[in-house]
Design an enzyme around this catalytic site. Structure first.
Site, short mmCIF file in Angstrom:
data_model
loop_
_atom_site.label_atom_id
_atom_site.label_comp_id
_atom_site.label_asym_id
_atom_site.label_seq_id
_atom_site.Cartn_x
_atom_site.Cartn_y
_atom_site.Cartn_z
CG HIS A 188 29.15 35.41 -32.43
ND1 HIS A 188 28.01 35.94 -31.90
CD2 HIS A 188 29.38 35.06 -30.85
CE1 HIS A 188 27.34 36.04 -30.82
NE2 HIS A 188 28.79 36.17 -30.20
CD GLN A 215 32.71 32.73 -24.85
OE1 GLN A 215 32.92 32.01 -25.17
NE2 GLN A 215 32.05 34.16 -25.53
NE ARG A 220 31.68 32.32 -29.77
CZ ARG A 220 32.68 33.09 -29.71
NH1 ARG A 220 32.83 33.85 -28.38
NH2 ARG A 220 32.60 34.34 -30.78
CG ASP A 259 27.89 11.74 -30.25
OD1 ASP A 259 28.86 11.58 -29.26
OD2 ASP A 259 26.75 11.74 -29.86
CG ASP A 269 27.91 39.55 -25.33
OD1 ASP A 269 27.73 39.82 -25.89
OD2 ASP A 269 27.98 37.77 -25.66
#
Length: 245
Positions: free
Chosen positions: A41, A142, A66, A80, A170
């Site tokens: 976001h 999540q 996230r 990585d 959400d």
């Protein structure tokens, strides 16, 4: 950050939404346990994540990310760079959870190996040590839909999933609601908490106050994201403004 959930203490972090190594350095000096770079976001790309990881390592602050999606290539590139773990949005089934875990692990997984990455010590730590390190990468799923709540016990039981995190905003939208504090959302949150704890996994929530954090801690939640760097900056700036303005 150990994949084993804490038994007697909470872990407190915040979202990093500002793509600045200086902000990460400051958060690292605050005493927080971790921070989560919000590449879902916030306008943060892989090049910026790479720089933020350097800052996190400089101050000893574990950084999770996230991610914006569940694509194996996305998870690979983020890990990585040296991320301590990933918070993966919109995991709606045990099958999705297993695919995410597989993309994060070398052993019994599908993660592509390279010894030249920061995660692998730029070729200095050897293959076995790098494979071991990948087993300790934190994988948080999540839960933020009605479907995910219905499957939360199976998601939490998925081997390699280290924890579940409730995305209440959400989740509210998935229920056709417009408040993350709606009774139906809070009830679903309790369902996820019970499922995670029943399977010995971390349970995480986003909180906006100390009182809310303490209330969830009493229920067994141990992994907290409280606010964000943006919110902390805004809160601090507002404290300087006279009340009458």
């Amino acid at each position: 950050m150990s994949p084993t959930p804490p038994t007697d203490a909470v872990e407190i972090g915040t979202f990093a939404k500002i793509a600045s190594p200086h902000v990460i350095e400051l958060l690292g000096l605050s005493g927080l346990d971790f921070a989560v770079i919000d590449a879902e976001h916030a306008p943060i790309g892989i090049d910026q994540i790479d720089l933020l990881m350097l800052a996190g390592r400089a101050v000893g602050l574990p950084l999770c990310v996230r991610v914006p999606d569940q694509l194996p290539a996305t998870l690979l590139r983020v890990l990585d760079t040296g991320a301590a773990g990933v918070l993966v949005p919109h995991v709606d089934s045990a099958e999705q959870a297993a695919a995410v875990v597989g993309a994060c692990r070398y052993r019994r997984g599908t993660r592509g190996y390279s010894g030249s990455t920061r995660f692998a010590g730029y070729g200095t730590q050897g293959m076995r040590a790098t494979l071991d390190a990948a087993d300790d990468v934190l994988v948080m799923c999540q839960i933020e839909s009605v479907q995910a709540v219905q499957a939360c016990a199976d998601i939490a039981a998925t081997p390699g999933v280290d924890g579940v995190f409730v995305g209440r905003a959400d989740l509210a939208l998935s229920m056709g609601l417009e408040s993350a504090q709606a009774p139906e959302v809070l009830a679903a949150t309790q369902t996820v908490i019970r499922a995670g704890l029943a399977h010995g996994k971390r349970v995480g929530v986003l909180v906006n106050s100390l009182d809310e954090r303490e209330a969830y801690a009493r229920q067994g939640v141990t992994w907290f994201i409280q606010g964000s760097d943006q919110g902390l900056l805004l809160q601090g700036a507002r404290s300087l403004v006279p009340a009458h303005r």
